[in-house]
Design a protein around this motif. Structure first.
Motif, PDB file in Angstrom:
ATOM      1  N   SER A 182       0.834  -1.205   0.000  1.00 10.09           N
ATOM      2  CA  SER A 182       0.000   0.000   0.000  1.00 10.09           C
ATOM      3  C   SER A 182       0.866   1.250   0.000  1.00 10.09           C
ATOM      4  O   SER A 182       0.527   2.262  -0.622  1.00 10.09           O
ATOM      5  N   GLY A 183       1.996   1.168   0.693  1.00 11.29           N
ATOM      6  CA  GLY A 183       2.905   2.304   0.750  1.00 11.29           C
ATOM      7  C   GLY A 183       3.551   2.625  -0.580  1.00 11.29           C
ATOM      8  O   GLY A 183       4.013   3.752  -0.793  1.00 11.29           O
ATOM      9  N   THR A 184       3.588   1.648  -1.479  1.00 14.95           N
ATOM     10  CA  THR A 184       4.161   1.880  -2.805  1.00 14.95           C
ATOM     11  C   THR A 184       3.087   2.161  -3.849  1.00 14.95           C
ATOM     12  O   THR A 184       3.376   2.265  -5.041  1.00 14.95           O
ATOM     13  N   GLY A 185       1.818   2.246  -3.391  1.00 13.83           N
ATOM     14  CA  GLY A 185       0.734   2.542  -4.309  1.00 13.83           C
ATOM     15  C   GLY A 185       0.140   1.333  -4.999  1.00 13.83           C
ATOM     16  O   GLY A 185      -0.681   1.471  -5.908  1.00 13.83           O
ATOM     17  N   THR A 186       0.534   0.132  -4.575  1.00 14.59           N
ATOM     18  CA  THR A 186       0.006  -1.090  -5.174  1.00 14.59           C
ATOM     19  C   THR A 186      -1.343  -1.419  -4.564  1.00 14.59           C
ATOM     20  O   THR A 186      -1.477  -1.515  -3.337  1.00 14.59           O
ATOM     21  N   ASP A 187      -2.350  -1.612  -5.400  1.00  8.33           N
ATOM     22  CA  ASP A 187      -3.708  -1.861  -4.929  1.00  8.33           C
ATOM     23  C   ASP A 187      -3.968  -3.364  -4.851  1.00  8.33           C
ATOM     24  O   ASP A 187      -4.374  -3.989  -5.824  1.00  8.33           O
ATOM     25  N   GLU A 188      -3.702  -3.940  -3.698  1.00  6.93           N
ATOM     26  CA  GLU A 188      -3.942  -5.365  -3.457  1.00  6.93           C
ATOM     27  C   GLU A 188      -4.729  -5.500  -2.164  1.00  6.93           C
ATOM     28  O   GLU A 188      -4.411  -4.862  -1.162  1.00  6.93           O
ATOM     29  N   SER A 189      -5.755  -6.359  -2.161  1.00  7.44           N
ATOM     30  CA  SER A 189      -6.514  -6.577  -0.932  1.00  7.44           C
ATOM     31  C   SER A 189      -5.701  -7.439   0.026  1.00  7.44           C
ATOM     32  O   SER A 189      -4.805  -8.180  -0.384  1.00  7.44           O
ATOM     33  N   LEU A 190      -6.036  -7.358   1.301  1.00  8.20           N
ATOM     34  CA  LEU A 190      -5.353  -8.161   2.300  1.00  8.20           C
ATOM     35  C   LEU A 190      -5.550  -9.650   2.023  1.00  8.20           C
ATOM     36  O   LEU A 190      -4.617 -10.450   2.158  1.00  8.20           O
ATOM     37  N   ASP A 191      -6.749 -10.035   1.617  1.00 10.09           N
ATOM     38  CA  ASP A 191      -7.012 -11.445   1.311  1.00 10.09           C
ATOM     39  C   ASP A 191      -6.163 -11.919   0.136  1.00 10.09           C
ATOM     40  O   ASP A 191      -5.656 -13.048   0.140  1.00 10.09           O
ATOM     41  N   ALA A 192      -6.000 -11.063  -0.872  1.00 11.29           N
ATOM     42  CA  ALA A 192      -5.196 -11.433  -2.033  1.00 11.29           C
ATOM     43  C   ALA A 192      -3.731 -11.602  -1.637  1.00 11.29           C
ATOM     44  O   ALA A 192      -3.061 -12.547  -2.071  1.00 11.29           O
ATOM     45  N   VAL A 193      -3.246 -10.713  -0.790  1.00  5.22           N
ATOM     46  CA  VAL A 193      -1.863 -10.804  -0.325  1.00  5.22           C
ATOM     47  C   VAL A 193      -1.661 -12.073   0.484  1.00  5.22           C
ATOM     48  O   VAL A 193      -0.651 -12.777   0.330  1.00  5.22           O
ATOM     49  N   ARG A 194      -2.627 -12.392   1.335  1.00  2.83           N
ATOM     50  CA  ARG A 194      -2.530 -13.601   2.149  1.00  2.83           C
ATOM     51  C   ARG A 194      -2.483 -14.859   1.276  1.00  2.83           C
ATOM     52  O   ARG A 194      -1.702 -15.782   1.531  1.00  2.83           O
ATOM     53  N   GLU A 195      -3.294 -14.890   0.217  1.00  5.79           N
ATOM     54  CA  GLU A 195      -3.315 -16.037  -0.681  1.00  5.79           C
ATOM     55  C   GLU A 195      -2.009 -16.137  -1.480  1.00  5.79           C
ATOM     56  O   GLU A 195      -1.465 -17.239  -1.667  1.00  5.79           O
ATOM     57  N   GLN A 196      -1.508 -15.017  -1.943  1.00  4.57           N
ATOM     58  CA  GLN A 196      -0.224 -15.033  -2.661  1.00  4.57           C
ATOM     59  C   GLN A 196       0.892 -15.532  -1.757  1.00  4.57           C
ATOM     60  O   GLN A 196       1.764 -16.302  -2.180  1.00  4.57           O
TER      61      GLN A 196
END
Length: 217
Positions: free
Chosen positions: A152-166
């Motif tokens: 989020s700090g770099t401007g990347t729009d990823e949901s928390l759930d998506a990050v957890r799955e990745q």
């Protein structure tokens, strides 16, 4: 688990280089993504990545501000930090050809510069005889929250759930790969960073460095 942030801060406190070996795999991953490959590496992906590595020049510069990675002269240090690149890096790092090419380079960097070397197989493969080896871990939820905050700090729009799955997929790839699977190196100091602030982790590791120095090792 915070290894990149901790490694950079620890190196700065000690006044030694910070060598991020994972950035090298991310650079190869970036080449693969730009070529249109997916992390599944279907349809001759491994052979294509070998061709890409041969066709492009990957350079690593180690300095007081960390590791700079260049592809054909273009600095890609920021671009390789995307979530997509992270997942692809896990895939390409499992390829024997990629590891055979990069591990000797990483070993030479460590022997030449010394310092804090960061990566997922440093203590097991790259520098197994290092005097001090550290394995950082944290709960899955804690790791996902930290990664989401960084993105989020770099401007990347990823949901928390998506990050957890990745993250779950990358962990599975890294622990199950045949070539240099992720594991705790023998003799490592294991630090669970869940619930700890950055400076608390750094102070813990500074104490370990002091212990090693006092022992004369």
């Amino acid at each position: 688990a915070g290894k990149s942030t901790v490694a950079a801060r620890l190196a700065a406190r000690l006044g030694v280089p910070h060598i991020d070996t994972g950035a090298m795999y991310r650079a190869v991953a970036l080449l693969a993504l730009r070529d249109g490959l997916s992390p599944s590496l279907d349809g001759g992906g491994e052979a294509r990545i070998s061709e890409l590595m041969a066709a492009h020049c990957l350079d690593v510069e180690v300095g007081p501000d960390g590791t700079r990675v260049l592809v054909d002269g273009e600095e890609v240090s920021r671009e390789i930090r995307s979530a997509e690149c992270s997942l692809m890096a896990s895939a390409v790092s499992a390829l024997p050809a990629v590891r055979r090419a990069l591990v000797p380079l990483q070993r030479r960097l460590g022997e030449l510069h010394g310092g804090v070397m960061e990566g997922r197989d440093i203590g097991t493969v790259v520098l197994p005889t290092a005097t001090l080896k550290v394995f950082l871990t944290a709960s899955p939820d804690e790791r996902a929250r930290r990664r989401h905050r960084d993105l989020s700090g770099t401007g990347t729009d990823e949901s928390l759930d998506a990050v957890r799955e990745q993250q779950r997929r990358r962990d599975l790839q890294d622990t199950m790969r045949a070539e240099s699977p992720l594991q705790v190196a023998r003799g490592s100091v294991v630090v669970d960073t869940t619930g700890l602030e950055l400076e608390e982790v750094v102070e813990r590791l500074l104490a370990e460095v002091a212990r090693v120095l006092e022992s004369g090792a």
